[in-house]
Write a protein that holds these residues in place. Structure first.
Motif, mmCIF file in Angstrom:
data_model
loop_
_atom_site.group_PDB
_atom_site.id
_atom_site.type_symbol
_atom_site.label_atom_id
_atom_site.label_comp_id
_atom_site.label_asym_id
_atom_site.label_seq_id
_atom_site.Cartn_x
_atom_site.Cartn_y
_atom_site.Cartn_z
ATOM 1 N N GLY A 169 1.955 8.502 0.034
ATOM 2 C CA GLY A 169 1.616 9.800 -1.034
ATOM 3 C C GLY A 169 2.843 10.800 -0.886
ATOM 4 O O GLY A 169 3.103 11.256 -1.758
ATOM 5 N N GLY A 185 2.620 1.363 -3.391
ATOM 6 C CA GLY A 185 1.644 1.804 -4.658
ATOM 7 C C GLY A 185 1.150 3.103 -4.376
ATOM 8 O O GLY A 185 1.237 3.805 -5.659
ATOM 9 N N THR A 186 0.760 3.714 -3.321
ATOM 10 C CA THR A 186 0.570 5.193 -3.442
ATOM 11 C C THR A 186 1.638 6.095 -3.507
ATOM 12 O O THR A 186 1.559 6.955 -4.079
ATOM 13 N N ASN A 226 -9.270 10.993 -3.735
ATOM 14 C CA ASN A 226 -8.283 10.330 -2.869
ATOM 15 C C ASN A 226 -7.717 11.113 -1.583
ATOM 16 O O ASN A 226 -7.044 12.104 -2.257
ATOM 17 N N ALA A 250 -4.605 -3.516 -3.295
ATOM 18 C CA ALA A 250 -4.217 -2.218 -4.139
ATOM 19 C C ALA A 250 -5.461 -1.173 -3.767
ATOM 20 O O ALA A 250 -5.966 -0.604 -4.678
ATOM 21 N N PHE A 298 -4.820 2.143 -2.069
ATOM 22 C CA PHE A 298 -4.034 3.238 -2.523
ATOM 23 C C PHE A 298 -4.822 4.344 -2.074
ATOM 24 O O PHE A 298 -4.420 5.595 -2.584
ATOM 25 N N ASN A 299 -5.592 4.328 -1.223
ATOM 26 C CA ASN A 299 -6.778 5.230 -1.167
ATOM 27 C C ASN A 299 -7.570 5.214 0.061
ATOM 28 O O ASN A 299 -8.109 4.140 0.351
ATOM 29 N N LEU A 341 1.993 5.955 -7.284
ATOM 30 C CA LEU A 341 1.091 6.736 -7.736
ATOM 31 C C LEU A 341 1.038 8.362 -7.689
ATOM 32 O O LEU A 341 1.233 8.956 -8.951
ATOM 33 N N GLN A 369 -0.862 4.759 3.255
ATOM 34 C CA GLN A 369 -1.286 5.453 2.049
ATOM 35 C C GLN A 369 -0.631 6.991 2.214
ATOM 36 O O GLN A 369 -0.277 7.496 1.281
ATOM 37 N N GLU A 401 0.746 -1.186 0.004
ATOM 38 C CA GLU A 401 0.057 -0.045 0.082
ATOM 39 C C GLU A 401 0.841 1.084 0.067
ATOM 40 O O GLU A 401 0.639 2.320 -0.697
#
Length: 233
Positions: free
Chosen positions: A96, A14-15, A172, A64, A66-67, A18, A92, A11
């Protein structure tokens, strides 16, 4: 299902990837063109593409999300254990933020920034509610009918939502927080975060309620009438 530590790592990673894509492609697009529409297109395509990739490779590990609002909805649906909810949301958010800092470093910008881009008002909040509603409806509909298509569905939805929403579809809270720390094409003033996040939560809750009814299995179907003398298949 992977153990919690691997899921949290997925997580966070992935975030981070992104957000690095959102912020980095925004910086690159802004540098390459003075046309805002062209820059937005240069920001849109990489975001949709990276979502397809990240959901495909990390979905089997952590789901997945990510939010945070996706995590919230999965928790409400009892599809994520309660003890994992807060850790998911925290990694997350921090993932980010890390993605924003890495994007700055890649483009030789000051690593620590505060956004000054104004994104406020009823139209922006409505857009974020609509964007988040559509994202959750896409995810839940995909889970109900075409699980294997979710990476493509989410990537295509966000690509479209960049253009049909006035806010360019943050959808998000973790991404919104991360984007408040970049004074670039993708930024949002920290003071504007509250309205965005509340709209995103509202959109996600409405989508969860709508999907619960719309995508419900019909368990009480009336059996078809079979003419007398005809055998059932």
């Amino acid at each position: 299902m992977a153990d919690l530590s691997r899921r949290l790592a997925a997580e966070a990673l992935g975030t981070a990837m992104l957000v690095a894509t959102v912020v980095g492609s925004g910086i690159m697009a802004d540098r390459l063109s003075d046309d805002v529409a062209v820059s937005l297109l240069g920001n849109t395509i990489p975001t949709g593409a990276i979502l397809f990739v990240l959901i495909t490779i990390l979905g089997p590990i952590s789901g997945a999300h990510f939010n945070p609002v996706v995590t919230m909805v999965f928790a409400l649906r009892k599809e994520l254990e309660r003890l994992a909810v807060l850790p998911y949301m925290l990694v997350q958010i921090f993932g980010g933020i890390a993605g924003t800092l890495v994007a700055h470093a890649m483009f030789d910008l000051p690593v620590f920034q505060v956004a000054e881009t104004v994104r406020s008002g009823a139209s922006q909040w409505t857009a974020e509610m609509v964007a988040t509603f559509g994202l959750l409806l896409t995810i839940l509909g995909g889970l109900r009918f075409r699980t294997e298509a979710i990476p493509m569905l989410v990537g295509l939805y966000i690509t479209a939502a960049y253009w049909f929403t006035a806010s360019t579809s943050f959808a998000n809270p973790a991404v919104a927080i991360a984007r408040s720390l970049t004074d670039t094409f993708a930024g949002i003033r920290p003071i504007d975060l509250t309205g965005f996040i509340l709209a995103q939560i509202a959109g996600a809750l409405v989508a969860a309620a709508a999907a619960g009814w719309l995508f419900a299995e019909n368990r009480n179907e009336i059996p078809p009438i079979v003419p007398e003398g005809t055998e059932r298949p």
